[in-house]
Scaffold this active site. Structure first.
Site, PDB file in Angstrom:
ATOM      1  CG  ASP A  81      -1.810   1.173   1.324  1.00 19.24           C
ATOM      2  OD1 ASP A  81      -2.773   1.232   0.541  1.00 19.24           O
ATOM      3  OD2 ASP A  81      -1.561   2.061   2.168  1.00 19.24           O
ATOM      4  CD  GLU A 124      -2.254   2.452  -3.298  1.00 23.41           C
ATOM      5  OE1 GLU A 124      -3.379   2.940  -3.521  1.00 23.41           O
ATOM      6  OE2 GLU A 124      -1.797   2.323  -2.145  1.00 23.41           O
TER       7      GLU A 124
END
Length: 536
Positions: A210, A260
């Site tokens: 993330d 990401e």
């Protein structure tokens, strides 16, 4: 089981995989308490096997106060009791693998929850303590330290610094419940490598990272100046040492990473995909692109060009747990693309038009070279749901003071059985987010019995993709341009055409039609907003 045969079984399976994203809270409820859980996922593994996916990516299932949908992690080694237990997670990983489905977990290196043991210890220990060095605590500016230490903008709306009782401030690029970690501290690096090993040893095949480009910070924490490089907290060069060390851990277990990485600079994006760093990274250019032939062609070309120098496969995704659902986005008269800053309430959408385009986009994404991610419910053609204001939970709504509708609309619990309470989500009480009226029309059981449904299209497309060697990773050749049409060839005589123009178009010479997103017009013409796979 039909649809469960897979070709992607070797060490490079991830280069051509179809990966299904599960948001556990909204996938399926196994104990009837209104919240999705691991028992619900385990019960639906045959559904995912029949869909034909190669892996499941789980958004965080760890212990969390849920200040930001689980991305505020309190303990990476504990499954949140709302979802189940660590033993259940281990069973799920094993059971999925038996069906040929790998598991990918989510790691959030930028921050932890304010309920994490480290942060509680830092608050207790006070200024100047070793415990605070794991985070970014600073004295404030101003005569009495009453001003934040710098002016960095938030990834959400609102402030990036919060003052504690003893007068110091701590940094949080997201919500105050998500304090940023200090990646210059050896404890932080060691802990995350240990967490990676913890999950690889339990059989996971990969890790999604993330906010991968936000982790490192300029230790001086200078003010942010628009357009001045290097950025003090995005895409710092020292990040690459972190991911090289992670890659060495992953290589011990044969694990893979997907990052990401929101990065407009193609050259800097590609650095994350060098052979000793991340295996793949999400392609947000394609996901954010409007339903426009020229812009989609540019997004595809630029994506492939970004990946080519480092030999990494591209990833293709239409939607995820943060993004307005494809059917709703593509049904809008204007602005069929996506940007966080443009999300607003009350934007009208023609769902029939959006569904037609979403079906075509499914075939487009599944025909492109590389891997594909499918967010739960996309295979059902779910639209974005309108959430009553008194039921909204997403902090993006509250921190924008109600301007941003937030992300709850794409996180509504899935409909499984049309004639069951709450569309068969599994709850005997109302789900944590309300399902809109008419949600049962999208139920998986209804669609499974309809050969023309979105679910049947996805099943057929993934099955063809798995059995046709020309799909997945490999070369692509653009065909001569036809106005409004995307047309390209894949190895083995496979063709994909997508008509984004205003008129039906003739198909090129071909041996057979493998699959179409909708009926062809009389004479075999390809209608507008329709895609087709051909063999020539």
């Amino acid at each position: 089981m039909e649809g469960s045969s897979r070709e992607h079984t070797g060490p490079d399976w991830w280069r051509s995989a179809v990966i299904y994203q599960v948001y556990p809270r909204s996938f399926a409820d196994g104990n009837g308490d209104g919240t999705g859980d691991l028992a619900g996922v385990r019960a639906k593994l045959p559904y995912l096997a029949e869909l034909g996916v190669d892996a499941i990516w789980f958004t965080p299932w760890y212990l969390s106060p849920l200040a930001d949908g689980g991305y505020d992690v309190a303990d990476y080694r504990t499954i949140d009791p709302a979802f189940g237990t660590l033993a259940e997670a281990e069973k799920l990983i094993d059971e999925a693998r038996t069906l040929g489905i790998r598991t990918i977990v989510d790691i959030v290196p930028n921050h932890v929850s304010d309920q994490h043991a480290w942060f509680r210890a830092a608050l207790k220990a006070g200024p100047g303590s070793p415990e605070r060095e794991r985070f970014h605590f600073r004295a404030g500016r101003g005569e009495h330290g009453e001003l934040p230490p710098n002016d960095w903008p938030s990834q959400f709306s609102g402030d990036t610094w919060t003052r504690v009782e003893d007068g110091e401030w701590y940094l949080h690029l997201f919500t105050p419940q998500q304090p940023d970690l200090n990646w210059d501290h050896p404890d932080v690096r060691k802990e995350h490598e240990d967490v990676l090993r913890f999950w690889f040893e339990r059989g996971v095949a990969g890790v999604r990272i993330d906010s991968a480009a936000l982790v490192a910070k300029d230790p001086a924490l200078p003010d942010y100046v628009e357009g001045v490089d290097p950025n003090p907290y995005i895409d710092r060069d020292e990040l690459h040492d972190v991911y090289r060390s992670w890659r060495r851990v992953a290589d011990e277990y044969g694990g893979v990473f997907v990052g990401e990485v929101w990065m407009p600079d193609a050259e800097r994006f590609a650095r994350y995909l060098r052979p000793d760093e991340l295996h793949t990274a999400f392609n947000f250019n394609f996901m954010s692109c409007p339903w426009d032939r020229d812009q989609l062609r540019e997004a595809i070309d630029s994506t492939l060009a970004e990946h080519a120098p480092v030999g990494a496969p591209a990833t293709w995704v239409l939607c995820n747990h943060d993004v307005t659902r494809t059917v709703t986005r593509y049904g809008r008269a204007e602005d069929t693309g996506f940007a966080f800053e443009r999300k607003r309430f009350g934007v009208p959408s023609d769902l029939a038009l959006g569904t037609r385009r979403a079906r075509a986009a499914a075939l487009l994404s599944l025909a492109l070279p590389g891997s594909v991610y499918v967010y739960q419910g996309e295979e059902l053609g779910l639209p974005e749901a309108d959430i009553p204001l008194d039921r909204v939970e997403d902090p993006m709504y509250f921190r924008s003071e109600g301007v941003d509708p937030g992300r709850d609309g794409c996180r509504v619990p899935l409909p499984w059985t049309a004639d069951a309470p709450y569309s068969g989500f599994g709850s005997t009480t109302e789900p944590w987010l309300p399902q809109p009226e008419g949600w049962s029309a999208y139920a998986a059981d209804v669609q499974a019995a309809d050969p023309g449904s979105m679910l049947s299209l996805y099943r057929a497309a993934i099955r063809v993709r798995a059995t046709e060697a020309g799909f997945g990773d490999g070369p692509i050749e653009w065909l001569p341009e036809t106005p409004g049409v995307l047309a390209f060839a894949r190895p083995g005589g496979l063709l994909c055409l997508v008509n984004l123009g205003a008129e039906s178009v003739a198909l090129p010479a071909h041996e057979s039609v493998l699959l179409a997103s909708g009926p062809l017009d009389e004479g075999g013409l390809l209608p507008t907003d329709t895609a087709v796979w051909l063999r020539r």
